[in-house]
Design a protein around this motif. Structure first.
Motif, PDB file in Angstrom:
ATOM      1  N   ASP A 214       0.814  -1.215   0.000  1.00  0.00           N
ATOM      2  CA  ASP A 214       0.000   0.000   0.000  1.00  0.00           C
ATOM      3  C   ASP A 214       0.843   1.259   0.000  1.00  0.00           C
ATOM      4  O   ASP A 214       0.400   2.300  -0.496  1.00  0.00           O
ATOM      5  N   ASN A 215       2.067   1.174   0.526  1.00  0.00           N
ATOM      6  CA  ASN A 215       2.922   2.357   0.520  1.00  0.00           C
ATOM      7  C   ASN A 215       3.321   2.748  -0.909  1.00  0.00           C
ATOM      8  O   ASN A 215       3.525   3.931  -1.199  1.00  0.00           O
ATOM      9  N   ILE A 216       3.405   1.771  -1.821  1.00  0.00           N
ATOM     10  CA  ILE A 216       3.728   2.084  -3.212  1.00  0.00           C
ATOM     11  C   ILE A 216       2.561   2.825  -3.860  1.00  0.00           C
ATOM     12  O   ILE A 216       2.755   3.766  -4.641  1.00  0.00           O
ATOM     13  N   ILE A 217       1.337   2.406  -3.538  1.00  0.00           N
ATOM     14  CA  ILE A 217       0.157   3.122  -4.034  1.00  0.00           C
ATOM     15  C   ILE A 217       0.158   4.553  -3.503  1.00  0.00           C
ATOM     16  O   ILE A 217      -0.034   5.515  -4.260  1.00  0.00           O
ATOM     17  N   LEU A 218       0.390   4.685  -2.209  1.00  0.00           N
ATOM     18  CA  LEU A 218       0.431   6.010  -1.582  1.00  0.00           C
ATOM     19  C   LEU A 218       1.485   6.892  -2.224  1.00  0.00           C
ATOM     20  O   LEU A 218       1.212   8.025  -2.625  1.00  0.00           O
ATOM     21  N   GLN A 219       2.704   6.377  -2.342  1.00  0.00           N
ATOM     22  CA  GLN A 219       3.803   7.174  -2.876  1.00  0.00           C
ATOM     23  C   GLN A 219       3.588   7.501  -4.349  1.00  0.00           C
ATOM     24  O   GLN A 219       3.920   8.596  -4.801  1.00  0.00           O
ATOM     25  N   GLY A 220       3.028   6.555  -5.102  1.00  0.00           N
ATOM     26  CA  GLY A 220       2.775   6.805  -6.512  1.00  0.00           C
ATOM     27  C   GLY A 220       1.828   7.967  -6.722  1.00  0.00           C
ATOM     28  O   GLY A 220       2.078   8.862  -7.542  1.00  0.00           O
ATOM     29  N   VAL A 221       0.726   7.967  -5.979  1.00  0.00           N
ATOM     30  CA  VAL A 221      -0.257   9.056  -6.103  1.00  0.00           C
ATOM     31  C   VAL A 221       0.305  10.355  -5.530  1.00  0.00           C
ATOM     32  O   VAL A 221       0.109  11.439  -6.090  1.00  0.00           O
ATOM     33  N   GLN A 222       1.024  10.248  -4.440  1.00  0.00           N
ATOM     34  CA  GLN A 222       1.592  11.430  -3.793  1.00  0.00           C
ATOM     35  C   GLN A 222       2.555  12.168  -4.722  1.00  0.00           C
ATOM     36  O   GLN A 222       2.646  13.401  -4.684  1.00  0.00           O
ATOM     37  N   GLN A 223       3.239  11.445  -5.582  1.00  0.00           N
ATOM     38  CA  GLN A 223       4.263  12.033  -6.446  1.00  0.00           C
ATOM     39  C   GLN A 223       3.760  12.354  -7.854  1.00  0.00           C
ATOM     40  O   GLN A 223       4.527  12.819  -8.690  1.00  0.00           O
ATOM     41  N   ASP A 224       2.484  12.131  -8.131  1.00  0.00           N
ATOM     42  CA  ASP A 224       1.965  12.286  -9.487  1.00  0.00           C
ATOM     43  C   ASP A 224       0.667  13.093  -9.456  1.00  0.00           C
ATOM     44  O   ASP A 224      -0.357  12.623  -8.953  1.00  0.00           O
ATOM     45  N   GLN A 225       0.690  14.292 -10.014  1.00  0.00           N
ATOM     46  CA  GLN A 225      -0.495  15.144 -10.004  1.00  0.00           C
ATOM     47  C   GLN A 225      -1.681  14.486 -10.691  1.00  0.00           C
ATOM     48  O   GLN A 225      -2.831  14.737 -10.340  1.00  0.00           O
ATOM     49  N   TYR A 226      -1.406  13.601 -11.640  1.00  0.00           N
ATOM     50  CA  TYR A 226      -2.479  12.965 -12.406  1.00  0.00           C
ATOM     51  C   TYR A 226      -2.700  11.515 -11.972  1.00  0.00           C
ATOM     52  O   TYR A 226      -3.298  10.727 -12.687  1.00  0.00           O
ATOM     53  N   GLY A 227      -2.226  11.195 -10.770  1.00  0.00           N
ATOM     54  CA  GLY A 227      -2.376   9.847 -10.248  1.00  0.00           C
ATOM     55  C   GLY A 227      -3.692   9.627  -9.533  1.00  0.00           C
ATOM     56  O   GLY A 227      -4.324  10.564  -9.024  1.00  0.00           O
ATOM     57  N   ILE A 228      -4.097   8.368  -9.483  1.00  0.00           N
ATOM     58  CA  ILE A 228      -5.282   7.954  -8.724  1.00  0.00           C
ATOM     59  C   ILE A 228      -5.025   6.535  -8.221  1.00  0.00           C
ATOM     60  O   ILE A 228      -4.353   5.738  -8.890  1.00  0.00           O
ATOM     61  N   GLY A 229      -5.510   6.220  -7.037  1.00  0.00           N
ATOM     62  CA  GLY A 229      -5.306   4.886  -6.478  1.00  0.00           C
ATOM     63  C   GLY A 229      -6.394   4.538  -5.497  1.00  0.00           C
ATOM     64  O   GLY A 229      -7.293   5.334  -5.217  1.00  0.00           O
ATOM     65  N   TYR A 230      -6.331   3.334  -4.967  1.00  0.00           N
ATOM     66  CA  TYR A 230      -7.290   2.906  -3.942  1.00  0.00           C
ATOM     67  C   TYR A 230      -6.640   1.909  -3.005  1.00  0.00           C
ATOM     68  O   TYR A 230      -5.781   1.119  -3.396  1.00  0.00           O
ATOM     69  N   PHE A 231      -7.037   1.983  -1.723  1.00  0.00           N
ATOM     70  CA  PHE A 231      -6.583   1.035  -0.713  1.00  0.00           C
ATOM     71  C   PHE A 231      -7.467   1.172   0.529  1.00  0.00           C
ATOM     72  O   PHE A 231      -8.428   1.942   0.542  1.00  0.00           O
ATOM     73  N   GLY A 232      -7.152   0.424   1.582  1.00  0.00           N
ATOM     74  CA  GLY A 232      -7.940   0.459   2.806  1.00  0.00           C
ATOM     75  C   GLY A 232      -7.857   1.807   3.511  1.00  0.00           C
ATOM     76  O   GLY A 232      -6.848   2.520   3.421  1.00  0.00           O
ATOM     77  N   PHE A 233      -8.907   2.157   4.231  1.00  0.00           N
ATOM     78  CA  PHE A 233      -9.002   3.464   4.880  1.00  0.00           C
ATOM     79  C   PHE A 233      -7.871   3.698   5.872  1.00  0.00           C
ATOM     80  O   PHE A 233      -7.418   4.833   6.043  1.00  0.00           O
ATOM     81  N   ALA A 234      -7.392   2.654   6.541  1.00  0.00           N
ATOM     82  CA  ALA A 234      -6.336   2.830   7.537  1.00  0.00           C
ATOM     83  C   ALA A 234      -5.097   3.468   6.940  1.00  0.00           C
ATOM     84  O   ALA A 234      -4.428   4.282   7.591  1.00  0.00           O
ATOM     85  N   TYR A 235      -4.773   3.124   5.711  1.00  0.00           N
ATOM     86  CA  TYR A 235      -3.584   3.684   5.084  1.00  0.00           C
ATOM     87  C   TYR A 235      -3.789   5.149   4.724  1.00  0.00           C
ATOM     88  O   TYR A 235      -2.831   5.926   4.692  1.00  0.00           O
ATOM     89  N   TYR A 236      -5.035   5.531   4.459  1.00  0.00           N
ATOM     90  CA  TYR A 236      -5.313   6.947   4.251  1.00  0.00           C
ATOM     91  C   TYR A 236      -5.304   7.688   5.578  1.00  0.00           C
ATOM     92  O   TYR A 236      -4.722   8.771   5.697  1.00  0.00           O
ATOM     93  N   GLN A 237      -5.935   7.131   6.594  1.00  0.00           N
ATOM     94  CA  GLN A 237      -6.029   7.814   7.883  1.00  0.00           C
ATOM     95  C   GLN A 237      -4.657   8.104   8.463  1.00  0.00           C
ATOM     96  O   GLN A 237      -4.469   9.098   9.164  1.00  0.00           O
ATOM     97  N   GLY A 238      -3.686   7.253   8.152  1.00  0.00           N
ATOM     98  CA  GLY A 238      -2.331   7.496   8.625  1.00  0.00           C
ATOM     99  C   GLY A 238      -1.575   8.493   7.772  1.00  0.00           C
ATOM    100  O   GLY A 238      -0.438   8.852   8.108  1.00  0.00           O
TER     101      GLY A 238
END
Length: 340
Positions: free
Chosen positions: A220-244
């Motif tokens: 999930d950290n790869i999803i997070l980092q991918g979207v975080q570093q890309d203005q045109y990125g989109i992803g999905y994962f469990g809420f806990a990873y977003y809440q953190g």
């Protein structure tokens, strides 16, 4: 990513900017509990005390990366009370855990972010593996975009379907003409993941296949980092990873026909966040429950599912109520009585 079970640390700090991979990197470390919280009582046949006890043995837990932080936190707390029990937890994905570990007899538990599939049931049956299903929490599967994305705050399931289906949109403007003429860069769960399965069922349905044009991962950290570093990125994962990581990315609301609803513990609990609220599970192997250290851990796992300070505050899922937890515990104890 390796399927080898590893020891990990609990608590939300391992979710912040790291996700499952960060927990693996800290393998072997344990951390004490921060308080018993709600619902931490022993229940019928539950664990009590601290430090050394008469229990000893090994427990291997595989499966869902979404349920992984729950299993790690519960395992660490249990080991604080029973240091003779060695518990390993590995985020192999729901399907990867069932097919490669649990249903072939190489794990005592498999976590899953969706119910076991018929083909997995058949594999377990072929190998003589009987199991018991336990609902441990509720998740709000969360769709994220980059913080610099200023053109969308909410999507309908149909818009998500256009983005994630195999023959769907390739640019943001394909979904809405007012959105940028820029490529959609997708980051999501691998096809061995229960999150992938649930997203497919809830958003794509039977009439569409999930696109292969995306960064697929169990981490999930790869999803997070991918979207975080890309203005045109989109992803999905469990809420806990977003809440953190609420400052790192933006969570989209979902409009299922009744207005835009943001993912949260409250909206998942009340059922208004649709269609992406989902139950989370763990599956103990029945024959393993004949061993006292496994049975005690299974009881403890169920008991902690009603611990709001752990499940909600530390991890970021909706905990069980005391009543529903007790029902799960009664059902588990009936299974344990059968095998012991």
């Amino acid at each position: 990513m390796t399927d080898k079970p590893t020891r990990g640390i609990s608590r939300r700090r391992f979710l912040t900017g790291t996700g499952a991979a960060g927990a693996i990197a800290l393998a072997g470390c344990t951390e004490g509990p921060s308080g018993s919280g709600d619902g931490g009582g022993s229940g019928n046949g539950g664990s009590s005390g601290s430090g050394s006890s008469g229990l000893s043995g090994e427990i291997t837990i595989t499966g869902s990366s979404t349920v992984y932080p729950v299993a790690v936190a519960v395992a660490n707390r249990f080991q604080q009370e029973h240091d003779g029990v060695d518990i390993s937890v590995s985020p192999t994905g729901s399907g990867g855990g069932f097919s490669n570990h649990f249903c072939v007899g190489n794990a005592e538990f498999n976590n899953a972010s969706r119910p076991i599939k018929s083909e997995e049931e058949e594999l377990c049956s072929e190998n003589g593996i009987e199991y018991h299903e336990i609902n441990v929490a509720t998740d709000a599967l969360t769709v994220i975009v980059n913080n610099e994305n200023d053109w969308v705050d909410c999507m309908t399931p149909d818009q998500l379907r256009q983005i994630w289906r195999a023959d769907g949109a390739s640019q943001w403007s394909d979904v809405d003409s007012s959105w940028p003429d820029q490529p959609i860069n997708r980051f999501g769960a691998a096809d061995t993941s229960g999150t992938f399965d649930y997203f497919n069922e809830a958003i794509l349905g039977e009439e569409a296949n999930h696109t292969s044009d995306y960064e697929a991962t169990e981490q999930d950290n790869i999803i997070l980092q991918g979207v975080q570093q890309d203005q045109y990125g989109i992803g999905y994962f469990g809420f806990a990873y977003y809440q953190g990581n609420t400052d790192s990315v933006k969570a989209l609301g979902i409009d299922d026909g009744s207005g835009c609803v943001k993912p949260s513990l409250q909206t998942a609990k009340e059922g208004s966040y649709q269609p992406l609220s989902r139950p989370l599970f763990t599956y103990p192997r029945k024959s393993a429950l004949a061993e006292e250290h496994v049975a005690e851990f299974a009881r403890y796992y169920v008991e902690q599912s009603a611990n709001s300070s752990l499940i909600a505050d530390e991890i970021g899922y909706v905990p069980k109520t005391q009543e529903t937890m007790q029902s799960e515990l009664d059902a588990l104890n009936s299974v344990i009585d059968e095998v012991q």
